[in-house]
Design a protein around this motif. Structure first.
Motif, mmCIF file in Angstrom:
data_model
loop_
_atom_site.group_PDB
_atom_site.id
_atom_site.type_symbol
_atom_site.label_atom_id
_atom_site.label_comp_id
_atom_site.label_asym_id
_atom_site.label_seq_id
_atom_site.Cartn_x
_atom_site.Cartn_y
_atom_site.Cartn_z
ATOM 1 N N PRO A 39 2.347 4.981 0.894
ATOM 2 C CA PRO A 39 2.396 5.669 2.184
ATOM 3 C C PRO A 39 1.268 6.701 2.285
ATOM 4 C CG PRO A 39 4.132 6.443 0.750
ATOM 5 C CD PRO A 39 3.487 5.287 0.052
ATOM 6 N N GLU A 40 0.993 7.129 3.490
ATOM 7 C CA GLU A 40 -0.085 8.091 3.725
ATOM 8 C C GLU A 40 0.368 9.487 3.333
ATOM 9 O OE1 GLU A 40 -2.041 7.831 7.539
ATOM 10 O OE2 GLU A 40 -1.210 5.828 7.802
ATOM 11 N N VAL A 41 0.221 9.803 2.064
ATOM 12 C CA VAL A 41 0.666 11.103 1.578
ATOM 13 C C VAL A 41 -0.339 12.183 1.947
ATOM 14 C CG1 VAL A 41 1.276 12.402 -0.495
ATOM 15 C CG2 VAL A 41 1.919 10.021 -0.307
ATOM 16 N N ARG A 63 -2.401 12.438 4.517
ATOM 17 C CA ARG A 63 -2.919 12.458 5.883
ATOM 18 C C ARG A 63 -2.903 13.883 6.427
ATOM 19 N NH1 ARG A 63 0.465 13.043 10.138
ATOM 20 N NH2 ARG A 63 2.685 12.791 9.773
ATOM 21 N N ALA A 108 0.841 -1.192 0.000
ATOM 22 C CA ALA A 108 0.000 0.000 0.000
ATOM 23 C C ALA A 108 0.881 1.248 0.000
ATOM 24 C CB ALA A 108 -0.905 -0.002 1.222
#
Length: 97
Positions: free
Chosen positions: A24-26, A28, A22
């Motif tokens: 990364p939490e770009v 957030r 998955a």
């Protein structure tokens, strides 16, 4: 195409797909604590770019030669260790697995 090549291509594709993860939490949200944090201090670059004093001196060479001589003497002492011929042959033969 040859069957072996097809199998190899299939295995490579499966390996590549299994490595996917998955992203990364770009997107957030930034927390209030992160917003309130101070910026890191900026340091001038010029001290890093100036010439540094010479670290190797004539005394360095003498110290290295003395250390090399001490290490050679230690190696010679270790070579004279009290290991019997049978034990030495067993160690040189490697692990007995």
């Amino acid at each position: 195409m040859r069957p072996a090549f097809r199998l190899l291509a299939l295995c490579a594709a499966c390996a590549a797909l299994s490595a996917c993860e998955a992203p990364p939490e770009v997107g957030r949200a930034i927390t209030a604590q992160e917003r309130a944090a101070a910026y890191p201090p900026l340091v001038p670059l010029s001290p890093l770019l100036t010439a540094q004093p010479e670290q190797i001196t004539p005394a360095t060479e003498d110290a290295l030669l003395a250390r090399a001589a001490a290490l050679r003497a230690r190696a010679a002492r270790l070579r004279r260790s009290p290991i019997g011929a049978g034990e030495r042959a067993r160690m040189l033969a490697g692990p007995n697995i």
